[in-house]
Scaffold this active site. Sequence first.
Site, short mmCIF file in Angstrom:
data_model
loop_
_atom_site.label_atom_id
_atom_site.label_comp_id
_atom_site.label_asym_id
_atom_site.label_seq_id
_atom_site.Cartn_x
_atom_site.Cartn_y
_atom_site.Cartn_z
N CYS A 1 -16.14 -0.10 -5.87
CA CYS A 1 -15.25 -0.16 -4.60
C CYS A 1 -16.87 -1.13 -3.86
O CYS A 1 -18.18 -0.55 -4.28
CB CYS A 1 -15.12 0.85 -4.65
SG CYS A 1 -15.90 1.06 -1.93
N LYS B 1 -10.74 1.00 -13.35
CA LYS B 1 -10.87 -0.08 -11.83
C LYS B 1 -12.01 -1.16 -11.62
O LYS B 1 -13.02 -0.62 -11.49
CB LYS B 1 -10.08 0.28 -10.89
CG LYS B 1 -9.59 -0.91 -9.54
CD LYS B 1 -8.78 0.05 -9.11
CE LYS B 1 -8.25 -1.36 -7.19
NZ LYS B 1 -9.03 -1.20 -6.39
N ALA C 1 -2.64 -3.58 -2.77
CA ALA C 1 -3.02 -2.63 -1.38
C ALA C 1 -2.54 -2.62 -0.09
O ALA C 1 -1.18 -3.03 0.38
CB ALA C 1 -4.75 -2.85 -1.96
N PRO D 1 -4.76 2.40 -5.06
CA PRO D 1 -5.72 3.24 -4.71
C PRO D 1 -6.37 2.88 -3.25
O PRO D 1 -6.86 2.16 -2.74
CB PRO D 1 -7.19 3.79 -5.82
CG PRO D 1 -7.29 2.39 -6.10
CD PRO D 1 -6.15 1.48 -6.60
N GLN E 1 -8.05 9.25 -8.59
CA GLN E 1 -9.00 8.23 -8.70
C GLN E 1 -10.01 8.66 -7.89
O GLN E 1 -10.11 9.54 -7.51
CB GLN E 1 -8.79 6.27 -7.75
CG GLN E 1 -10.29 5.93 -8.27
CD GLN E 1 -10.46 4.45 -7.44
OE1 GLN E 1 -10.62 4.78 -5.89
NE2 GLN E 1 -10.20 3.36 -7.91
N GLY F 1 -5.00 -8.07 -6.34
CA GLY F 1 -5.86 -8.96 -5.52
C GLY F 1 -4.64 -9.94 -5.06
O GLY F 1 -3.85 -10.95 -5.82
C1 LIG Z 1 -7.18 0.77 2.96
C2 LIG Z 1 -8.73 0.12 2.01
C3 LIG Z 1 -8.47 1.61 1.25
C4 LIG Z 1 -9.34 1.35 0.04
N1 LIG Z 1 -9.48 2.36 -0.62
C5 LIG Z 1 -9.68 2.17 -2.30
C6 LIG Z 1 -10.25 3.16 -3.29
O1 LIG Z 1 -10.26 4.23 -2.29
N2 LIG Z 1 -10.38 3.39 -4.85
C7 LIG Z 1 -10.39 1.49 -5.05
O2 LIG Z 1 -10.76 1.20 -6.23
N3 LIG Z 1 -10.61 0.13 -3.89
C8 LIG Z 1 -9.42 0.98 -2.88
N4 LIG Z 1 -9.81 -0.29 -1.89
C9 LIG Z 1 -9.21 -1.39 -2.85
C10 LIG Z 1 -8.15 -2.15 -2.88
O3 LIG Z 1 -7.33 -1.51 -3.58
C11 LIG Z 1 -7.56 -3.37 -3.78
O4 LIG Z 1 -8.69 -3.09 -4.49
C12 LIG Z 1 -7.33 -4.02 -2.84
O5 LIG Z 1 -7.59 -3.97 -1.54
C13 LIG Z 1 -7.44 -6.03 -3.11
O6 LIG Z 1 -6.05 -6.21 -3.87
P1 LIG Z 1 -5.38 -6.37 -2.13
O7 LIG Z 1 -5.76 -7.88 -1.83
O8 LIG Z 1 -3.53 -6.44 -2.65
O9 LIG Z 1 -5.33 -5.67 -0.71
C14 LIG Z 1 -9.16 -0.33 -0.46
C15 LIG Z 1 -8.78 -1.17 -0.18
C16 LIG Z 1 -7.97 -0.44 1.45
C17 LIG Z 1 -7.97 -1.86 2.04
#
Ligand SMILES: Cc1cc2nc3c(=O)[nH]c(=O)nc-3n(C[C@H](O)[C@H](O)[C@H](O)COP(=O)(O)O)c2cc1C
Length: 372
Positions: free
Chosen positions: A119, A162, A249, A12, A90, A225
Amino acid sequence: MADYTAKFALAPMVRIGELPIRLLALKYGADLVWGPEIVDRKILTCHKVYNKKLDTVDFLSSSGNLKIPGVTNLVFRTYRKLEKGKLIFQMGTADPKLAVKAANVIADDVDGIDINAGCPKHFSIHSGMGAALLKKPDLLCEILTCLVEQVGKPHKKPISVKIRLLHEKKDTLDLVSRLVKTGISNLTLHCRTREMRNREPPIRDYVSEIYDICQKNNVSFIINGGIKKYEDYLEIQKKYGADIGCMIASAAERNVSCFSSKGLVPWSQIARDYMKIALKFDNSPPNTKYCLLRMIPGTTAIHPVLNSMREPNDLMKGLMNMMDDEGNLISSKEGKVKEHRENTEIEIPYKRRDTLSESDMADQIPEKRIRV
Ligand SMILES: Cc1cc2nc3c(=O)[nH]c(=O)nc-3n(C[C@H](O)[C@H](O)[C@H](O)COP(=O)(O)O)c2cc1C
């Protein structure tokens, strides 16, 4: 009913996870796609419309001032032809009753409902949502139980959550042990604590123990992550077990072909593909611009030109057509673009330009228009 077991998923992401990115993620091999977090109260202002022109299901809000330029009342759009069976919605919530009411609005047009309990941003936690729920496990469990009983079962849709790591291993394991008893189908763990930034390496020290608790309770488990590509997904499955899923993400925000088993596709191709899908599905131009600026490297000539544009799609499309296959501006037009750049230096009123982050840059509204 969507099955989350061993799935490779788009995370998300607010602003990023709108329909065009989700469709591209599916095209490049994602098994499941999460939509951006939308809060319960916002969903409750929406009514559902079948969009005949686009063949999409749209959720339109009755609130908001449509006279403000760039403001649309579209809150959520899904293209069931490609997303059916794969789309997880979500929700942000801190209230079981509101959560159930809101989930009932969208349940028939999505394939699973996920609660954001990770978040750490102020806008989420100040109202008790997101990572604030990690400190209120009773409330989080009540929200999930109500959703399972009152939405999941009648609509035959899985409910999931989550979370992030808590500071102490024991607290995390205790929380997971409670969450898996609520009737949820999947638990996603962002392997960082709420204070950790995305650039920090994830902590996977006790992923196996959490996986074990999930398996014993018939709940699938996805980790998130620091996962960047398909090979990482294979490696994680090899290390922890074949039923574990992975979620990406940041790497997908930069290049959504990270899901592909064939390796990354150049960003110039992704940007063009993205633009085509965004145009086809009437994506909002400010959102299209925002997403393009995340996928086009900041070091390229095209990035500042796009950044200085106001949003109309035809300008952005024109710019995309001026790139060669490597993402360079085509030389015959380069002079013209350069000349425009020199004549339209962006003025940033409040912050010095060299102190801006990329997302600050993306949010700036240029003082002058640029024509390419
Ligand atoms: C631009 C952006 C927006 C995000 N928005 C959400 C969100 O709406 N809901 C959520 O649970 N996490 C959100 N996250 C967190 C990601 O879902 C993820 O948990 C986090 O970036 C770690 O993953 P990664 O290491 O692959 O970036 C967001 C992350 C980014 C970079």
